[in-house]
Scaffold this motif. Structure first.
Motif, PDB file in Angstrom:
ATOM      1  N   TRP A 125      -5.951  -4.295  -4.466  1.00 44.06           N
ATOM      2  CA  TRP A 125      -7.252  -4.143  -3.788  1.00 44.06           C
ATOM      3  C   TRP A 125      -8.384  -4.861  -4.522  1.00 44.06           C
ATOM      4  O   TRP A 125      -9.516  -4.892  -4.031  1.00 44.06           O
ATOM      5  N   LYS A 126      -8.100  -5.394  -5.688  1.00 40.81           N
ATOM      6  CA  LYS A 126      -9.128  -6.091  -6.481  1.00 40.81           C
ATOM      7  C   LYS A 126     -10.369  -5.191  -6.612  1.00 40.81           C
ATOM      8  O   LYS A 126     -10.228  -3.989  -6.753  1.00 40.81           O
ATOM      9  N   MET A 127     -11.585  -5.759  -6.498  1.00 41.21           N
ATOM     10  CA  MET A 127     -12.783  -4.919  -6.651  1.00 41.21           C
ATOM     11  C   MET A 127     -13.259  -4.466  -5.265  1.00 41.21           C
ATOM     12  O   MET A 127     -14.376  -4.741  -4.839  1.00 41.21           O
ATOM     13  N   TYR A 160       5.192 -14.589  -8.363  1.00 38.88           N
ATOM     14  CA  TYR A 160       4.818 -16.003  -8.318  1.00 38.88           C
ATOM     15  C   TYR A 160       3.664 -16.152  -7.331  1.00 38.88           C
ATOM     16  O   TYR A 160       3.821 -15.879  -6.133  1.00 38.88           O
ATOM     17  N   GLU A 161       2.504 -16.546  -7.869  1.00 41.54           N
ATOM     18  CA  GLU A 161       1.313 -16.671  -7.035  1.00 41.54           C
ATOM     19  C   GLU A 161       0.644 -18.019  -7.290  1.00 41.54           C
ATOM     20  O   GLU A 161      -0.124 -18.158  -8.264  1.00 41.54           O
ATOM     21  N   PRO A 162       0.930 -19.012  -6.447  1.00 36.80           N
ATOM     22  CA  PRO A 162       0.228 -20.288  -6.641  1.00 36.80           C
ATOM     23  C   PRO A 162      -1.271 -20.055  -6.504  1.00 36.80           C
ATOM     24  O   PRO A 162      -1.718 -19.473  -5.513  1.00 36.80           O
ATOM     25  N   ILE A 182      -4.123 -18.156  -3.266  1.00 41.21           N
ATOM     26  CA  ILE A 182      -4.661 -16.793  -3.367  1.00 41.21           C
ATOM     27  C   ILE A 182      -6.024 -16.708  -2.704  1.00 41.21           C
ATOM     28  O   ILE A 182      -6.957 -17.411  -3.094  1.00 41.21           O
ATOM     29  N   GLY A 183      -6.100 -15.885  -1.676  1.00 37.23           N
ATOM     30  CA  GLY A 183      -7.372 -15.629  -1.003  1.00 37.23           C
ATOM     31  C   GLY A 183      -7.916 -16.824  -0.231  1.00 37.23           C
ATOM     32  O   GLY A 183      -9.078 -16.834   0.158  1.00 37.23           O
ATOM     33  N   THR A 184      -7.072 -17.836  -0.010  1.00 37.83           N
ATOM     34  CA  THR A 184      -7.567 -19.058   0.632  1.00 37.83           C
ATOM     35  C   THR A 184      -7.095 -19.191   2.077  1.00 37.83           C
ATOM     36  O   THR A 184      -7.549 -20.080   2.790  1.00 37.83           O
TER      37      THR A 184
HETATM   38  C1  PEP Z   1      -3.568 -11.409  -4.929  1.00 42.53           C
HETATM   39  O1  PEP Z   1      -4.630 -10.838  -5.113  1.00 42.53           O
HETATM   40  O2  PEP Z   1      -2.697 -11.341  -5.781  1.00 42.53           O
HETATM   41  C2  PEP Z   1      -3.375 -12.170  -3.690  1.00 42.53           C
HETATM   42  C3  PEP Z   1      -2.237 -12.751  -3.484  1.00 42.53           C
HETATM   43  O3  PEP Z   1      -4.446 -12.214  -2.811  1.00 42.53           O
HETATM   44  P1  PEP Z   1      -4.385 -12.712  -1.271  1.00 42.53           P
HETATM   45  O4  PEP Z   1      -3.223 -11.996  -0.634  1.00 42.53           O
HETATM   46  O5  PEP Z   1      -5.695 -12.302  -0.693  1.00 42.53           O
HETATM   47  O6  PEP Z   1      -4.172 -14.179  -1.287  1.00 42.53           O
END
Ligand code: PEP
Length: 248
Positions: free
Chosen positions: A11-13, A165-167, A171-173
Motif C-alpha cells: 500500500w506504500k504511503m 522481480y520488479e523492473p 512500477i507505478g507507470t
Molecule cells: C510496487 O509497489 O511494488 C509495485 C509493483 O507498484 P505498482 O503495482 O503500482 O506498479
C-alpha cells in the motif's frame, strides 16, 4: 516443482488506520477459496495495528521496511521486535522506492535482510533494473549484483525468502514488462540464486510492476511467476480480489 504462490499488497504511503481496517472488512468477506495462494497485506506502519485487529486466518501481515538495529537512538525507525509484536510475518526490503527515493544502498539492504531472518521474520526482497540499465543490456549484471550483495552472509538453506522481480520502469507507470522479458528475468534470478548456493528452483520469485486485473491472468500463465507484488491495484478491494482470482 510446486512453489508457494503469493498475492501481496504494497500500500506504500496510502491508507489511514481506519481506511486500512475498512479494506480488510470488505476484503475478508470475499471467497478466499484458493489455499495455494498466500495473501499478504503490507500497510504503512500506523495502519498495521488496525489491519491486524481485523485480520482473519489466511491473510498475513507485512511491513514495508524495518531497521537493522534492534533498538536505540534511531529516530523515526522501527525494529523487528515491534513488528513481531504486531503479528507481522513479512517485511518488504530493497523496494525500488527505498533504493531510489531514499537512497538505500545494497549494504543497508543486506544488513536489514540478515536482521529480519535472524529475528524470524520473512523478507520479500525486491530487485530490478532501471530503464537505462535494461536498454544498455545490463539487466543480468544488475540482478546479479543486487542478489549477491543482499544475500551476503545469508544461510543458503533458508526457506524463508521470497524474491520480487520488479523492473523499476514498470512500477507505478502502467507499463508492464513483456511476458518474455519476465520469464527471462525470472530464469536469470533462479540461475543466480543457484550459483550463490541457494536452491533457485524452490525459492518463490514474484513479479511486480503495474499488475492489474486486466493483465494478471496473462502474467499468471508464465510458469516462472510465483505470484505478484502489487502497488496501485492493491488499493481497492475489488481490483486486488480480481488479481487474486487470476491464480489457477
Ligand atoms: C510496487 O509497489 O511494488 C509495485 C509493483 O507498484 P505498482 O503495482 O503500482 O506498479
Amino acid at each position: 516443482m510446486t512453489r508457494q504462490q503469493y498475492c501481496i499488497a504494497n500500500w506504500k504511503m496510502n491508507k489511514t488506520p481506519s481506511e486500512g481496517a475498512k479494506f480488510v472488512n470488505n476484503f475478508k468477506i470475499k471467497d478466499l477459496y484458493n489455499s495455494q495462494v498466500k495473501i499478504i497485506l503490507c500497510p504503512p506502519y500506523p495502519t498495521l495495528i488496525s489491519v491486524k485487529e481485523e485480520l482473519i486466518g489466511g491473510i498475513e501481515l507485512g511491513a514495508q521496511n524495518v531497521h537493522f538495529e534492534t533498538k536505540g537512538a534511531f529516530t523515526g525507525e522501527v525494529s523487528t521486535s515491534m513488528l513481531k509484536d504486531l503479528s507481522c510475518v513479512w517485511v518488504i526490503l530493497g523496494h525500488s522506492e527505498r533504493r531510489h527515493v531514499f537512497l538505500e544502498e545494497d549494504e543497508i539492504i543486506q544488513k536489514k535482510l540478515v536482521r529480519v531472518l535472524k529475528d524470524g521474520l520473512h523478507p520479500i526482497l525486491c530487485i530490478g533494473e532501471t530503464l537505462t540499465e535494461r536498454e544498455s543490456g545490463k539487466t543480468e549484471t544488475v540482478l546479479e549484483s543486487q542478489l549477491n550483495s543482499a544475500l551476503d552472509g545469508v544461510d543458503s538453506e533458508t526457506s524463508n525468502l521470497v524474491i520480487a522481480y520488479e523492473p523499476v520502469w514498470a512500477i507505478g507507470t502502467g507499463r508492464t514488462a513483456s511476458l518474455d522479458m519476465i520469464a527471462d528475468a525470472h530464469k536469470t534470478v533462479r540461475r543466480i540464486l543457484s550459483n550463490l548456493g541457494f536452491n533457485g528452483q524452490e525459492i518463490s520469485v514474484l513479479y511486480g510492476g503495474s499488475v492489474n486485473p486486466d493483465n494478471a491472468e496473462e502474467l499468471n500463465s508464465i510458469d516462472e511467476i510465483d505470484g505478484f507484488l502489487i502497488g496501485g491495484a492493491s488499493l481497492k478491494e475489488d481490483s486486488f480480489y480480481q488479481i487474486y482470482r487470476s491464480f489457477k
